[in-house]
Design an enzyme around this catalytic site. Structure first.
Site, PDB file in Angstrom:
ATOM      1  N   GLY A 148       5.972  -8.180 -10.929  1.00 39.05           N
ATOM      2  CA  GLY A 148       5.439  -7.431  -9.800  1.00 39.05           C
ATOM      3  C   GLY A 148       5.269  -8.337  -8.593  1.00 39.05           C
ATOM      4  O   GLY A 148       5.171  -9.561  -8.728  1.00 39.05           O
ATOM      5  N   GLN A 191       1.624 -11.205  -0.863  1.00 42.09           N
ATOM      6  CA  GLN A 191       2.236 -12.399  -1.457  1.00 42.09           C
ATOM      7  C   GLN A 191       3.445 -12.901  -0.685  1.00 42.09           C
ATOM      8  O   GLN A 191       3.932 -14.003  -0.940  1.00 42.09           O
ATOM      9  CB  GLN A 191       2.658 -12.109  -2.903  1.00 42.09           C
ATOM     10  CG  GLN A 191       1.476 -11.882  -3.823  1.00 42.09           C
ATOM     11  CD  GLN A 191       1.927 -11.640  -5.240  1.00 42.09           C
ATOM     12  OE1 GLN A 191       2.315 -10.545  -5.593  1.00 42.09           O
ATOM     13  NE2 GLN A 191       1.917 -12.675  -6.060  1.00 42.09           N
ATOM     14  N   CYS A 225       0.210 -15.104 -12.192  1.00 46.81           N
ATOM     15  CA  CYS A 225       0.487 -14.595 -10.853  1.00 46.81           C
ATOM     16  C   CYS A 225       1.435 -15.538 -10.127  1.00 46.81           C
ATOM     17  O   CYS A 225       1.256 -16.761 -10.188  1.00 46.81           O
ATOM     18  CB  CYS A 225      -0.827 -14.472 -10.077  1.00 46.81           C
ATOM     19  SG  CYS A 225      -0.609 -13.820  -8.420  1.00 46.81           S
ATOM     20  N   LEU A 226       2.419 -14.982  -9.429  1.00 46.55           N
ATOM     21  CA  LEU A 226       3.372 -15.812  -8.679  1.00 46.55           C
ATOM     22  C   LEU A 226       2.672 -16.633  -7.607  1.00 46.55           C
ATOM     23  O   LEU A 226       3.178 -17.680  -7.193  1.00 46.55           O
ATOM     24  CB  LEU A 226       4.430 -14.916  -8.018  1.00 46.55           C
ATOM     25  CG  LEU A 226       5.343 -14.136  -8.982  1.00 46.55           C
ATOM     26  CD1 LEU A 226       6.189 -13.139  -8.203  1.00 46.55           C
ATOM     27  CD2 LEU A 226       6.217 -15.085  -9.779  1.00 46.55           C
ATOM     28  N   HIS A 266      -3.009  -5.160 -11.442  1.00 42.11           N
ATOM     29  CA  HIS A 266      -2.840  -6.478 -10.815  1.00 42.11           C
ATOM     30  C   HIS A 266      -2.312  -6.332  -9.379  1.00 42.11           C
ATOM     31  O   HIS A 266      -2.812  -6.962  -8.450  1.00 42.11           O
ATOM     32  CB  HIS A 266      -1.869  -7.299 -11.674  1.00 42.11           C
ATOM     33  CG  HIS A 266      -1.615  -8.696 -11.199  1.00 42.11           C
ATOM     34  ND1 HIS A 266      -1.990  -9.802 -11.925  1.00 42.11           N
ATOM     35  CD2 HIS A 266      -1.024  -9.174 -10.076  1.00 42.11           C
ATOM     36  CE1 HIS A 266      -1.639 -10.897 -11.248  1.00 42.11           C
ATOM     37  NE2 HIS A 266      -1.028 -10.548 -10.131  1.00 42.11           N
ATOM     38  N   GLU A 267      -1.295  -5.476  -9.206  1.00 43.43           N
ATOM     39  CA  GLU A 267      -0.698  -5.323  -7.866  1.00 43.43           C
ATOM     40  C   GLU A 267      -1.658  -4.614  -6.912  1.00 43.43           C
ATOM     41  O   GLU A 267      -1.767  -4.988  -5.733  1.00 43.43           O
ATOM     42  CB  GLU A 267       0.638  -4.571  -7.946  1.00 43.43           C
ATOM     43  CG  GLU A 267       1.717  -5.245  -8.804  1.00 43.43           C
ATOM     44  CD  GLU A 267       1.848  -6.739  -8.553  1.00 43.43           C
ATOM     45  OE1 GLU A 267       1.730  -7.177  -7.393  1.00 43.43           O
ATOM     46  OE2 GLU A 267       2.053  -7.489  -9.524  1.00 43.43           O
ATOM     47  N   HIS A 315      -4.135  -7.008  -5.627  1.00 46.43           N
ATOM     48  CA  HIS A 315      -3.587  -7.801  -4.518  1.00 46.43           C
ATOM     49  C   HIS A 315      -3.761  -7.072  -3.184  1.00 46.43           C
ATOM     50  O   HIS A 315      -4.071  -7.689  -2.169  1.00 46.43           O
ATOM     51  CB  HIS A 315      -2.085  -8.052  -4.717  1.00 46.43           C
ATOM     52  CG  HIS A 315      -1.761  -9.292  -5.482  1.00 46.43           C
ATOM     53  ND1 HIS A 315      -2.202 -10.548  -5.116  1.00 46.43           N
ATOM     54  CD2 HIS A 315      -1.019  -9.477  -6.603  1.00 46.43           C
ATOM     55  CE1 HIS A 315      -1.748 -11.438  -5.981  1.00 46.43           C
ATOM     56  NE2 HIS A 315      -1.028 -10.826  -6.898  1.00 46.43           N
TER      57      HIS A 315
END
Ligand SMILES: [Zn+2]
Length: 171
Positions: free
Chosen positions: A46, A51, A91-92, A133-134, A137
């Site tokens: 995702g 991000q 997480c990226l 999670h998204e 963000h």
């Protein structure tokens, strides 16, 4: 299409929250295509707009094994949730740091697609974790925030080491 640079913790843009998407124009289509390309390029499940340094309420995800089921979430909101589960999270924007996070076991999310049509998506397991999670963000929240201060410190140390190792590999 283009692969965009991913913003890392503690960048302020990850914390400031997002504004609703109101224009479903060419610029939005381009942004969505770039976000999908970026997510696939780094093998993420995702990617949320903050991000890549953008503050629109927009995220993309793909939790399929074959990496061929892209989901575009414009203006997503959780409308229903049930149960609790501990799920592995990473997480990226916090590379190299992983831990288990407690989240709803099942969620239903209402969102618009890339053309503005409303739809609902629901799921459990990885799909549920990824949706939450998204959306986190988009509200300026990282998975770290769900953990104790001690765990947060440890994971940020791991992240620093990971970034240093990456730099060494590049130079
Ligand atoms: Zn993330």
């Amino acid at each position: 299409m283009a692969v965009l640079e991913i913003v890392m913790d503690p960048a302020p843009v990850l914390r400031q929250g997002t504004q609703p998407v109101t224009e479903f124009d060419d610029a939005l289509q381009q942004l969505i295509d770039d976000m999908l390309e970026t997510m696939y390029a780094v093998n993420g499940v995702g990617l949320a707009a903050p991000q890549i340094g953008n503050t629109l309420r927009l995220a993309v995800m793909d939790v399929s094994m074959e990496r061929n089921e892209p989901v575009v979430l414009v203006n997503p909101e959780v409308v229903e949730s049930r149960g609790r589960q501990l799920m592995a999270a990473g997480c990226l924007s916090v590379p190299g740091a992983y831990d288990k996070v407690e989240r709803a076991e099942w969620v239903k999310v209402k969102a618009q697609d890339r053309h503005g049509n409303w739809f609902e998506i629901e799921g459990e397991g990885l799909r549920s974790e990824c949706l939450q999670h998204e959306i986190d963000h988009l509200d300026g929240t990282l998975f770290l925030d769900h953990l104790s201060p001690l765990k947060q410190r440890r994971l940020r140390e791991k992240m620093k080491k990971t970034l240093k190792a990456r730099k060494r590999r590049k130079s």
